[in-house]
Design an enzyme around this catalytic site. Structure first.
Site, PDB file in Angstrom:
ATOM      1  N   ARG A 166       1.029  -1.259   0.356  1.00 52.56           N
ATOM      2  CA  ARG A 166       0.107   0.043  -0.112  1.00 52.56           C
ATOM      3  C   ARG A 166       0.427   1.366  -0.055  1.00 52.56           C
ATOM      4  O   ARG A 166       1.658   1.412   0.872  1.00 52.56           O
ATOM      5  CB  ARG A 166      -1.007   0.300   1.480  1.00 52.56           C
ATOM      6  CG  ARG A 166      -2.166  -1.026   0.651  1.00 52.56           C
ATOM      7  CD  ARG A 166      -3.268  -0.296  -0.320  1.00 52.56           C
ATOM      8  NE  ARG A 166      -4.096  -1.694   0.149  1.00 52.56           N
ATOM      9  CZ  ARG A 166      -4.283  -2.707  -0.774  1.00 52.56           C
ATOM     10  NH1 ARG A 166      -3.369  -2.815  -1.823  1.00 52.56           N
ATOM     11  NH2 ARG A 166      -5.604  -3.945  -0.992  1.00 52.56           N
ATOM     12  N   HIS A 169      -0.653   0.550 -10.392  1.00 51.93           N
ATOM     13  CA  HIS A 169      -1.261  -0.722  -9.620  1.00 51.93           C
ATOM     14  C   HIS A 169      -1.852  -1.436 -10.360  1.00 51.93           C
ATOM     15  O   HIS A 169      -2.725  -1.914 -10.432  1.00 51.93           O
ATOM     16  CB  HIS A 169      -2.552   0.000  -8.599  1.00 51.93           C
ATOM     17  CG  HIS A 169      -2.446  -0.655  -7.092  1.00 51.93           C
ATOM     18  ND1 HIS A 169      -3.035  -0.120  -6.159  1.00 51.93           N
ATOM     19  CD2 HIS A 169      -2.607  -2.019  -7.044  1.00 51.93           C
ATOM     20  CE1 HIS A 169      -3.434  -0.674  -5.226  1.00 51.93           C
ATOM     21  NE2 HIS A 169      -2.343  -2.399  -5.796  1.00 51.93           N
TER      22      HIS A 169
END
Length: 329
Positions: free
Chosen positions: A246, A294
């Site tokens: 993250r 991502h």
């Protein structure tokens, strides 16, 4: 007389093709879905939860106190298409009561580990610069002295968070010549460490010893911003940092400062804050920072498996059954 009205399953994003076909073929729920090119708006999300019996969301959907309070009394399950659930206010969900939270562990381990290794190799072999050289016309041809990267032969690998993805990443990197693996976390994981001959060390020791640091831990109060100015100062100047966990685990201002000052050699990121970073962001333009949008779990196989598991969780929750993969609130 019993009502024939079907329970409503709201999905905040279009799913991969195979999972989407399954979703559209469901007959025991009324499927409502946001399929626009852009993310669902806040207003749309709040309206959706007010009438939904089940919600399938993604990690960019902020499921906070406002959303949970807006949910109608009929909402029984929130099912996120992700293994992480830091975008969900689990405290507010627990206080509300009566709503289960599903997630998608296990199915994205291999794809995310593959991406972690991909980024590590891109950083070590300076692929960002190499691609730019090609785009600029070749840089004068073959050279023995320019564009040199590094190998992992004889190097130390540091894994921050030896969970499923951390283990899979370490196993993939061993054949590249890694000779020592160290890991840090909230506690030793001997069952996972033993097959890898990995050694449990403090976070500070991991930073000091590792040539390649891979962040594979969840985002929580303990890990938020843990890679800061102090952490970068403790790392080797030749070290590579890879993050597929993250974005908020890294203080990005401190990372930029560390790269500018040569405190570490390269950062390779699949996750940032925000996502995406603006194209003119200094990290995007930095020669020693490689950023992907991502894509950690972005394979046909994995994204369909994640979506199907999320559907399974949602349907089970709507029917009052045990979820396949449930977060303990």
């Amino acid at each position: 007389m019993m009502s024939s009205k079907l329970p409503v399953l709201f999905v905040t994003s279009k799913l991969p093709a195979l999972a989407q076909q399954r979703l559209e073929a469901l007959t025991d729920v009324e499927v409502r879905q946001h399929t626009g090119a852009h993310a669902i708006s806040r207003t749309q999300l709040l309206e959706a939860v007010s009438v939904a019996d089940g919600l399938v969301c993604i990690l960019s959907d902020k499921i906070d106190t406002e959303v949970i309070q807006a949910a109608g009394p009929q909402l029984r399950v929130i099912s996120t298409v992700s293994v992480g659930y830091d975008h969900v206010d689990v405290g507010a969900l627990s206080r509300r009561g009566g709503i289960s939270l599903g997630y998608t562990p296990n199915v994205l381990t291999d794809a995310t580990a593959d991406t972690t290794v991909l980024l590590a190799l891109m950083a070590a072999r300076r692929v960002k610069q190499a691609l730019q050289t090609v785009a600029d016309g070749g840089g004068g041809g073959f050279s023995l002295s320019t564009g040199l990267g590094s190998q992992f032969t004889g190097k130390t690998l540091g894994i921050v968070g030896l969970g499923r993805i951390g283990c899979a990443t370490a196993a993939r990197l061993l054949p590249f010549g890694i000779t020592r693996i160290v890991y840090s976390g909230s506690q030793p994981r001997n069952d996972r460490a033993q097959p890898l001959n990995a050694h449990y060390v403090s976070f500070e020791e991991l930073l000091k010893e590792s040539d390649l640091v891979c962040i594979c831990c969840p985002l929580n109060e303990r890990t938020a911003g843990i890679f800061n100015r102090q952490a970068f100062a403790a790392m080797k100047s030749t070290a590579i940092l890879v993050n597929t966990a993250r974005g908020a685990i890294i203080n990005q201002d401190d990372l930029l400062e560390a790269l500018d000052n040569g405190l570490i050699a390269h950062a390779a990121l699949d996750v940032t804050v925000p996502e995406p970073l603006p194209g003119d962001h200094p990290l995007v333009r930095h020669p020693n920072c490689t950023i992907l949008p991502h894509i950690g779990s972005a394979t046909e196989e994995t994204r369909n498996a994640m979506s199907n598991l999320a559907i399974d969780n949602a349907l089970a929750g709507i029917k009052g059954q045990e979820l396949v993969a449930k977060v303990d609130l």
